[in-house]
Scaffold this motif. Sequence first.
Motif, PDB file in Angstrom:
ATOM      1  N   UNK B 336      12.993  16.058  69.268  1.00 21.68           N
ATOM      2  CA  UNK B 336      14.017  15.659  68.308  1.00 21.68           C
ATOM      3  C   UNK B 336      14.272  14.159  68.349  1.00 21.68           C
ATOM      4  N   UNK B 337      13.822  13.496  69.410  1.00 26.13           N
ATOM      5  CA  UNK B 337      14.059  12.063  69.484  1.00 26.13           C
ATOM      6  C   UNK B 337      13.310  11.360  68.348  1.00 26.13           C
ATOM      7  N   UNK B 338      12.213  11.969  67.888  1.00 24.49           N
ATOM      8  CA  UNK B 338      11.428  11.315  66.841  1.00 24.49           C
ATOM      9  C   UNK B 338      12.196  11.238  65.516  1.00 24.49           C
ATOM     10  N   UNK B 357      10.244  19.942  64.021  1.00 24.56           N
ATOM     11  CA  UNK B 357      10.961  20.735  65.024  1.00 24.56           C
ATOM     12  C   UNK B 357      10.619  22.218  64.849  1.00 24.56           C
ATOM     13  N   UNK B 358      10.653  22.923  65.984  1.00 20.09           N
ATOM     14  CA  UNK B 358      10.113  24.277  66.016  1.00 20.09           C
ATOM     15  C   UNK B 358      10.845  25.347  65.231  1.00 20.09           C
ATOM     16  N   UNK B 359      12.181  25.326  65.235  1.00 20.49           N
ATOM     17  CA  UNK B 359      12.900  26.416  64.589  1.00 20.49           C
ATOM     18  C   UNK B 359      13.890  25.888  63.549  1.00 20.49           C
ATOM     19  N   UNK B 360      14.344  26.805  62.677  1.00 19.94           N
ATOM     20  CA  UNK B 360      15.314  26.478  61.644  1.00 19.94           C
ATOM     21  C   UNK B 360      16.602  25.953  62.275  1.00 19.94           C
ATOM     22  N   UNK B 361      16.950  26.579  63.384  1.00 20.48           N
ATOM     23  CA  UNK B 361      18.170  26.216  64.094  1.00 20.48           C
ATOM     24  C   UNK B 361      18.120  24.740  64.530  1.00 20.48           C
ATOM     25  N   UNK B 362      16.981  24.343  65.124  1.00 25.67           N
ATOM     26  CA  UNK B 362      16.847  22.954  65.561  1.00 25.67           C
ATOM     27  C   UNK B 362      16.892  21.994  64.383  1.00 25.67           C
ATOM     28  N   UNK B 363      16.243  22.403  63.275  1.00 25.61           N
ATOM     29  CA  UNK B 363      16.221  21.522  62.108  1.00 25.61           C
ATOM     30  C   UNK B 363      17.622  21.309  61.574  1.00 25.61           C
TER      31      UNK B 363
END
Lengths: 83, 580
Positions: B336-338, B357-363
Motif C-alpha cells: 500500500x505504500x506505493x 492491492x489484493x482485496x476489495x477491502x484493502x482498496x
Amino acid sequence: MRLSDVKKGWFFSIRSLPPGKIRIQAIRLGFSPGAKALCLSRFKKGPVVFLLAGQEIACGRKLAEKIMVIRLSETVQNREEKR
Amino acid sequence: MTEQKRRLKLGLAGNPNVGKSVIFQALTGVYAEVSNYPGTTVDLTSGHFASWDIIDTPGVFSLSGSNDEERVARDALFDCDCILNVLDATHLERDLFLTLQLFELKKPMLLAVNLMDQAEKDHILLDLSGLSCALDLEIIPLAAAKGTGIERLKTALRASAFRLPTGIELPNSVWEESERSYLRLREETDRLSSCFSEKHNRSMGFSERLGNILLNPIVGIPFFSALLCLIFLFIGKFLSQTVVAFTEDYLMGECYYHFIFNLVSSILDPDTFLGNLLIGEYGLLTMVPIYLFGLLLPLLIGFYLTLALLEDSGLLPRIAVLTDSLFTKFGLNGKAVIPLLLGFGCVTMALITTRILGTKRERLIASALLCIAVPCSAQFSVIMAIAGILPAPYFFLYGAAILSLFFLLGHALDRFLPGISSDLFLTLPPLRLPSLKNVLQKTAVKSSHFLEDAGPMFLIGSLLISTLFYTGGFVTLRQFLLPLTEGLLGLPGETATLFLMSIIKRDLGAAYLHSMVSQGLLSFPQMTVALTVMTLFVPCFASLAILFKERGAAAASAIWLASLAAAFCAGGLMALLLGI
C-alpha cells in the motif's frame, strides 16, 4: 518449523504451503515444496525476505507463520561469525 | 480503413520489470511508462512498427487471471495475431513459466531475452541456441536499455520470424489455476532453465549487498528518513523558496504580469467585466498562468523528478517491505505504500494504482486514506513551502494532527470493515542506477500531463471566481460562509475563496493559500488551521470522478462527506486549541 521462525542467513527448503490463492501465486514464482531458499532479512513482527532462484521475495508475517520449512544449514558467513 | 485491416497485431508479453516498455519504446517511439517496480503498466499502450500494430501489455507472472493485470494481459493477447515474449536473462527460471503458458494460446511467437548485459555481469551462462532448438522458436538476445540487439529484433520483426511453438508437449488446461497443472508447468520450467542456463557461484554484487543492507531496519529506517529529509530540503527549501521566488515573483509576477496587463489594458478597460475576466485578480491571463507556470510547475517538476528516481532505482518496493508492519495495523500490507506515496504526487493517479492491492477491502481503506489524509503534490509542495516559514511548534502541531487522523482513520476502517486483508507477497527488483534519460522523460511526460489536466480546471475556476467576484455573488457566498470561516475556524473571510478553489482543483486552492501567506494575510496559528483544513479537505473533481468509478457511488459519497467532516472538525478543534 515455520518460515517466520527462520533467522537471517539460514538456508531452508519449503515443506508445505497454506491452501488458497497464495499457494498458486507462490508456485509460479518457483516457491513450491522442495525449493531451496536463503533468508536475507527478517523483521521483528514484520516480513521475511528471502532469496529464491536469484529472485528476492518478501513475505508478510501472517503468511510466513503458515508456511512450513525445513532448515538446511547455516551459511559460511554465519559459521565464521560463530568462530 | 483497409490499410488498418491489413495490419497485424503484435502483443508484447512478459514478466513485470523485464524491459517490455523499453523495447516497446525503442520499436514504436511511443513513450510507455518505465519503472523499476511491478505494475507500472495497468492499461494497454499501443504503437506501430513496420507492418505491425504493437500492444504493450502489463507485466504478469502468469495468465490465470487472478488479478486485473493478468486479466488485461490475457484478453489483449487473445486478440493478437503474434506474440513477442520478453524474458529477463537473469531470471529465466522465473520467466519461462509464462512462456510455457503462452504456448497454450497457439499463436506464432518470437522470444527476446533482455538484460543480457546484466546476465554477463552476474556470470550467468546461457545457451540460447539450445533453448531455441528445444522450444523451436527464434530467440533474440537484447540489452534494450543500452540499445544492443534492437536492430536485430527489428530485422526479425520485418522478416516476420514468428513460429508456432511445437517443441514442448504440455498438459491441457495449463491456464486453469489448479495446483497440479502449475506444478507440472513449474517442473518443465525448471528442467528447461537448468538445461540451458548455468549460474556460477559468485560473490554478491554491490547493488545486491546494498539492497540487503537497506532491508535491515537499523540501516534502512535511518536511510529512508534521511532520504525524506533530503527530499524536503530539495522541494521545501530550494525549489519552493529560491526557485519559486524567481519564477513566480520575478519572472511571472513582475515581467509577465506587467507585459500582459499593459498589453490588454491598452485595448480594454481593466474595470469592465471582460477586463476583470482577463486581467483581474483572478484573471484568465493573470492568475492562471502565474499559478500554473510560476508556482506549481517548478514544484511539480521537482516532485516528479524525485518520484521517478525512487521508482527507477528499485527503492520503492524496499520501502514497502520496511513499512509492512506499520501498514498491517491498518488492514493493509506494505504494498500500500506505493499508491499512498504516489498520492503525494497525484491522488487521482494513486486511486487507480490501488488496483495493485489484493482485496476489495484493502482498496477501500487505501482510497479513503488517500482522499482524506494524503495531500497531493501541489498541496504537498505548498505545505513544504509554508513549513519553511512556519515556526517549528506550529508545523509539528499540524503534522501531528494529520498523522494522528491518518492512524485513527486507518485503525477504525480496519476494525469496522468486514473481511480480511491479504498478506504481503512481493518480488523485489534489483537496485539499479536509474537511467537519466528515462527519469527525465518520465518527469517531462508527467509534468505535461499535469498541465493538460490542470489547465482546463484552472480556466474554469478562474472564470467562475471572476464572475462571482464581479457580480457580487462572492460577497454573498463569503457572508454565507462566515460562521464557518471566521466563526468556527477563526480565519479571514477570504478563505471562502480558498475552499471554493479547492473543490474545483486542490492545486488551485494550494496556490491561493500560498499567495495568501505571502501577502501576510494569515497569522501563524491561522496558517496552521488553514493548512490542516486544506490537507483534509475534499478531493478535487478529477479524483472524485475516479473514486466513483473505482469504488462505487456509496463508498465514494461516504469518503467525500467524511473528508469534509474531518476537515472542519479538525480545523475547528485546532482553532480552539490555538485560541484564535
